[in-house]
Structures are given as C-alpha cells and as structure tokens.
Design a protein around this motif. Structure first.
Motif, PDB file in Angstrom:
ATOM      1  N   UNK A   4     -27.592  -4.539 -40.970  1.00 34.68           N
ATOM      2  CA  UNK A   4     -28.935  -4.275 -41.491  1.00 34.68           C
ATOM      3  C   UNK A   4     -29.220  -5.079 -42.763  1.00 34.68           C
ATOM      4  N   UNK A   5     -28.160  -5.452 -43.487  1.00 36.94           N
ATOM      5  CA  UNK A   5     -28.409  -6.323 -44.650  1.00 36.94           C
ATOM      6  C   UNK A   5     -28.864  -7.709 -44.189  1.00 36.94           C
ATOM      7  N   UNK A   6     -28.310  -8.149 -43.066  1.00 36.94           N
ATOM      8  CA  UNK A   6     -28.786  -9.439 -42.500  1.00 36.94           C
ATOM      9  C   UNK A   6     -30.244  -9.314 -42.090  1.00 36.94           C
ATOM     10  N   UNK A   7     -30.575  -8.198 -41.437  1.00 41.64           N
ATOM     11  CA  UNK A   7     -31.964  -7.977 -41.010  1.00 41.64           C
ATOM     12  C   UNK A   7     -32.871  -7.987 -42.239  1.00 41.64           C
ATOM     13  N   UNK A   8     -32.451  -7.266 -43.288  1.00 39.68           N
ATOM     14  CA  UNK A   8     -33.277  -7.150 -44.493  1.00 39.68           C
ATOM     15  C   UNK A   8     -33.531  -8.530 -45.101  1.00 39.68           C
ATOM     16  N   UNK A   9     -32.482  -9.326 -45.200  1.00 36.52           N
ATOM     17  CA  UNK A   9     -32.640 -10.666 -45.802  1.00 36.52           C
ATOM     18  C   UNK A   9     -33.584 -11.512 -44.947  1.00 36.52           C
ATOM     19  N   UNK A  10     -33.397 -11.398 -43.629  1.00 33.78           N
ATOM     20  CA  UNK A  10     -34.276 -12.172 -42.731  1.00 33.78           C
ATOM     21  C   UNK A  10     -35.727 -11.716 -42.852  1.00 33.78           C
ATOM     22  N   UNK A  11     -35.916 -10.442 -43.161  1.00 30.50           N
ATOM     23  CA  UNK A  11     -37.288  -9.920 -43.305  1.00 30.50           C
ATOM     24  C   UNK A  11     -37.874 -10.223 -44.683  1.00 30.50           C
ATOM     25  N   UNK A  12     -37.074 -10.823 -45.550  1.00 30.63           N
ATOM     26  CA  UNK A  12     -37.576 -11.236 -46.855  1.00 30.63           C
ATOM     27  C   UNK A  12     -37.291 -10.279 -47.995  1.00 30.63           C
ATOM     28  N   UNK A  13     -36.368  -9.352 -47.780  1.00 27.41           N
ATOM     29  CA  UNK A  13     -36.047  -8.391 -48.848  1.00 27.41           C
ATOM     30  C   UNK A  13     -35.293  -9.075 -49.987  1.00 27.41           C
ATOM     31  N   UNK A  14     -35.514  -8.564 -51.215  1.00 25.54           N
ATOM     32  CA  UNK A  14     -34.682  -9.023 -52.339  1.00 25.54           C
ATOM     33  C   UNK A  14     -33.657  -7.945 -52.656  1.00 25.54           C
ATOM     34  N   UNK A  15     -32.398  -8.366 -52.763  1.00 27.73           N
ATOM     35  CA  UNK A  15     -31.320  -7.406 -53.040  1.00 27.73           C
ATOM     36  C   UNK A  15     -31.204  -7.243 -54.557  1.00 27.73           C
ATOM     37  N   UNK A  16     -31.549  -6.049 -55.045  1.00 30.72           N
ATOM     38  CA  UNK A  16     -31.502  -5.805 -56.499  1.00 30.72           C
ATOM     39  C   UNK A  16     -30.139  -5.296 -56.958  1.00 30.72           C
TER      40      UNK A  16
END
Ligand code: ADP
Length: 496
Positions: free
Chosen positions: A335-347
């Motif tokens: 899901x972290x891969x999905x999040x990054x692909x969706x444009x999320x920024x990891x704080x």
C-alpha cells in the motif's frame, strides 16, 4: 497454565490426524507453541459433543449458567497477567493493550453473567379475555465461532459469553495466528466448572473453519475477520440456511475541525492510528482535517510518530509492536507503493523498521496529499498508516467520512456543540465519538458497523443476545371454553 490442544467434550486432545502447526512470535520469530492442525473429523467430534451437552445445558437455569460466567470473570482476573503475556508473545501487541483485551472479556463475563437473571422478553396485551401472551428468548443449539488474531480473547468473549448464557453450546475455531492464547482462554471455562461439551475448541486454519460453517448441526455462525473471508462464509452459510453475524473491516476517520483542542486531537489520533500497530477494525486510518489548523496539527503528529518506540511488546517502555505476520507486512508495504504512485507525500515512516529484522515491524506512517477516493483513502490497509485528507467545512468533512465501503467507527474533534450534534446526526457509521479517538468499545453498548462492515447484526450489549437467540411467542388461553364470537374467528383465521 495449560496445554495448547483441542478441547473437545471436556478433554484436551490432539487432532485425530496427529497433524500440528507452529504458532510464532511476530516480534522475534520464536515458536510459541506447536498446536493441533485439525480437520473435518475434529470439527465433527466437537459438534457431536456440543449437541449432546446441549440437552442438559439448555435446561440448566439461566441464573446457574450465570454463576459459572461470574467464576469465569474471577478466574480471568486471577490469570489476567499470564494470558496478557502469552497474547503479546503470540500476536505482538504491547502489554497494556493485551491486558485491556483480557479486561474486555472480564467485563463481558460479568455483564453476561448478570443476563442470567434477565434475558428479558416481554408481555403485551392480547385480543381475547382469559388469554395471556408473552415473547421469550430461546436458545438455538450448537453455534460456531470463527475469530481473528487481533483481539484473541476480547472478540471471542463477545460471542461466547452471550451464546453460553442464552443456553447454547459452542464450537470455537480461533485464528491460526493465536491458537495458544485461545486455549488459555478456554482453560478458564474448564476451571470455572463449565460442563463437558458445552464449549469446545478446535484449532486450525481456514479449512477447519470451513468444516464448521458447512456442518449441518451448526445453526449459527458468528464471524469476525477480513471482508473476503467474511463474505465467503456468509455466502456458504446462507446457501445452507444458517444465521450469520459478520464483523469485518473498517476505514475509520477522525475529523478535526478548526476549533478543536489540538493537543487532545493529536494524542487521540496517534493512539487510534498506531495502537495495536493499526491492526484494529476500529483503527483510525484517515484524518479529515480542516485546512485552517492542518499545519499545526501535522507538526504535532509527525513529532509523536517519530518518537514512538517500536519493539517487543513485553518490554514496558515499548509503544508499538510488530505486524502479525509476513503477509500483513507485505500488504502494508504494497500500500505504500500504491500511495506513492497516487502522489502521496510521506511525512513520517513509510517503510519497514530495519533495526528489528527478526520481527514484522513497520514504521508509524503519515501520508499527506491524499484526496478522497484514492485507494489508500478507501481500502483497509490494517497497519500503522494514516492518510491525511484536507477539507474546508463540516459538511465536506462528513461527506468524506461517510463515503467509504465500510461503516464502523468515526470521530470528530470540535468544541462547537452544534457541529458535534450535526455530526452525531449525519455520520453514518455504527459507532460515533465526540472528542475521542475511534477505538475503545464498552461492552454494554452495541458494537458493529453499517455498509460493508457487517450484515446489520451487532455484538455486545443487550442486542448482542440477538445473534444467539430465537424469539418464541407464547399464547396461553385459560378461558376453558370455545371462543365462538365473530371477532375471535376473524382474528384467528386472519392471523394465520
Ligand atoms: P485475517 O483476519 O488473518 O486476515 P481471515 O479473515 O481470513 O484472516 O481469518 C479470520 C478467521 O477466519 C480465522 O479464524 C481463519 O482461520 C478463518 N477462516 C479463513 N478462511 C476461512 C474459510 N474459508 N472458512 C471459514 N473460516 C475461515
């Protein structure tokens, strides 16, 4: 305290096949117990024992059944620390949480023990003179319980205790990730003097559970676990005409409005998102935050996430344990891969915690830039991952909150009483909190959710008995004469 075996008809036994499997500590990889891997024949023996025990148990006066449950509560208090430690070793959550898990069962044992003197039905007026009508709760027979690993004592207690007080006999199939703690829990019922066969434990995995669902003498299935498995069980049980109680996933949110107390909110969000490593069906996985206070709240959350101490939950200073197994770790990482692909920024966080390579540790993770509708905002991740969605009004916040396939738990932080009551009215989840995190259920209130979280049933509280009882309507005609009046005939024929 106990042997980690099947418990069938009052005896601790191996699987008939002699097969076993290992339960492992997710923090260290060490083996906790080697336990029976049961098959259909073990389920058959357990159901047979339950069926035979039912004849006497249903006729045991409910207050006497209640006395046994009170003894269960007392014994759980006595053995609380041992069971909590075993639970931490077997599934990883920290000691204060595993103690709380056992405490939930203690509370439920007292509550359902008290039901032995209530089990309330009702009377109502009837049409004719010299006639009396009442509705009473009746037991059903043999019930099957299928439970997950994240609350390995509390969740079974929500099912077992109402089932038993109502006069049913039980076959319990716990998660393959927590067999030892399930055996320790069942041992307490034996010590409390529950008659042989009334409660049976069969250890194993999905196929063992499937044998229980399929068994013709098991009239009720109560399940808590993942959505995929729940729907599979529901479909099969429905085709066999069985009653089912389902409690599945959640995608719970905390709304923080611009007038909220940010210290309270930050504390609640941290514990609701990262407590039990995010592996609670009520865990907060979405923060819906008003843009006016978002930077200030995020600053507090990042600081808290970075100071959480990961490790073996048996160490008192540890704040967060591991995920339960490799499958869970892989799922969260994906899901972290999905999040990054969706444009999320990891704080904060965003990856496995490499300092503890023997366990399934994942860092507390904050994802910013999440828009309503993204996969990480919609799908249950079941790990320490919080998605942050920015909103500009209460109406928008409630809309985002309600717009998921699940409907378990929601919370709003606001100091505005009007906003709080609007939220109570308009939020569509089964549990709503005001100025409190999304976790923490008291056993005297209904627990469960709307939409994809369940099938409309609730556990705990008075309504928790509904899963394990049938209503019997009783009419007593004490007139001793034929009731020939026109009105009587019409009524009698009309009522079928
Ligand atoms: P998890 O919660 O670990 O993701 P599940 O929802 O699959 O996994 O497991 C919850 C419970 O359901 C466990 O006790 C598991 O053994 C049981 N189970 C899994 N598959 C089935 C099945 N097909 N039929 C009945 N029980 C099952």
């Amino acid at each position: 305290m106990t042997e980690f075996l099947n418990y069938i008809n009052g005896a601790w036994v191996q699987a008939k096949s002699g097969k076993t499997f290992a339960s492992k500590n997710p923090a260290t990889g060490e083996i906790v117990a080697e336990v029976p891997l049961s098959g259909r024949e073990d389920i058959e023996a357990a159901v047979e024992a339950a069926k035979n025990a039912y004849k006497a148990w249903r006729l045991t006066p409910a207050p006497r059944r209640g006395e046994i449950l009170f003894r269960v509560a007392e014994l759980l208090k006595e053995h609380k620390e041992d069971i909590a430690r075993l639970m931490t070793q077997e599934m990883g959550k920290i000691l204060i949480e595993t103690r709380g898990d056992v405490q939930e069962a203690i509370d439920m044992a007292y509550y359902m023990g008290g039901e032995g003197r209530r089990l309330l039905g009702y009377t109502a007026p009837v049409e004719m003179p010299n006639k009396f009508g009442m509705a009473i709760r009746d037991s059903v027979g043999v019930v099957g319980l299928i439970t997950p690993w994240n609350f390995p004592v509390a969740v079974p207690s929500w099912k077992m205790l109402p089932a038993l007080i109502a006069g049913n006999c039980v076959v319990f199939k716990p998660s393959e990730d927590t067999p030892a703690v399930a055996a320790a829990f069942v041992k307490v019922f034996e010590l409390a003097g529950l008659p042989a066969g009334v409660l049976n434990l069969v250890l194993g995995a999905g196929e063992t559970g499937d044998a229980l669902v399929s068994h013709p003498h098991v009239r009720i299935i109560s399940f808590t676990g993942s959505t995929d498995t729940g729907l599979k069980i529901y479909t099969k049980a429905a085709s066999l005409g069985k009653k089912v109680t389902l409690e599945m996933g959640g995608k719970n949110a905390i709304i923080v409005m611009d007038d909220a107390n940010l210290d309270l909110a930050a504390d609640a969000i941290t514990w609701s998102a990262f407590g039990t490593t995010g592996q609670r069906c009520t865990a907060t996985s979405r923060l819906i935050v008003h843009k006016a206070i978002k930077p200030r709240l995020i600053e507090r959350l990042v600081e808290k996430a970075k100071t959480l101490r990961l490790g073996n939950g048996l160490e008192e200073q540890v704040n967060m344990g591991p995920l339960v197994n490799q499958k869970a770790l892989d799922k969260v990482a994906s899901y972290l891969q999905v999040a990054r692909a969706e444009g999320a920024q990891v704080l904060a966080g965003g990856s496995r915690y490499d300092e503890l390579p023997n366990g399934y540790f994942f860092q507390p993770t904050l994802l910013d830039g999440i828009k309503a509708g993204m996969r990480v905002e919609q799908e249950e991740i079941f790990g320490p991952v919080l998605s942050i969605v920015e909103i500009g009004s209460l109406d928008e916040a409630i809309e985002v909150n309600n717009n998921t396939a699940y409907g378990l738990s929601s919370s709003i932080f606001t100091e505005n009483v009007n906003a709080a009551f609007q939220a109570i009215r308009d939020i569509t989840t089964g549990i709503v909190y005001i100025n409190h995190g999304t976790t923490g259920a008291e056993i005297q209130f209904p627990f469960g959710g709307t939409r994809g979280t369940g099938n409309g049933m609730r556990e705990a509280g008075q309504v928790g008995l509904d899963s394990f009882t049938e209503w019997k309507s009783v009419y007593v005609d004490f007139s001793g004469r034929l009731q020939r009046a026109q009105i009587d005939t019409e009524r009698i024929l009309g009522e079928g």
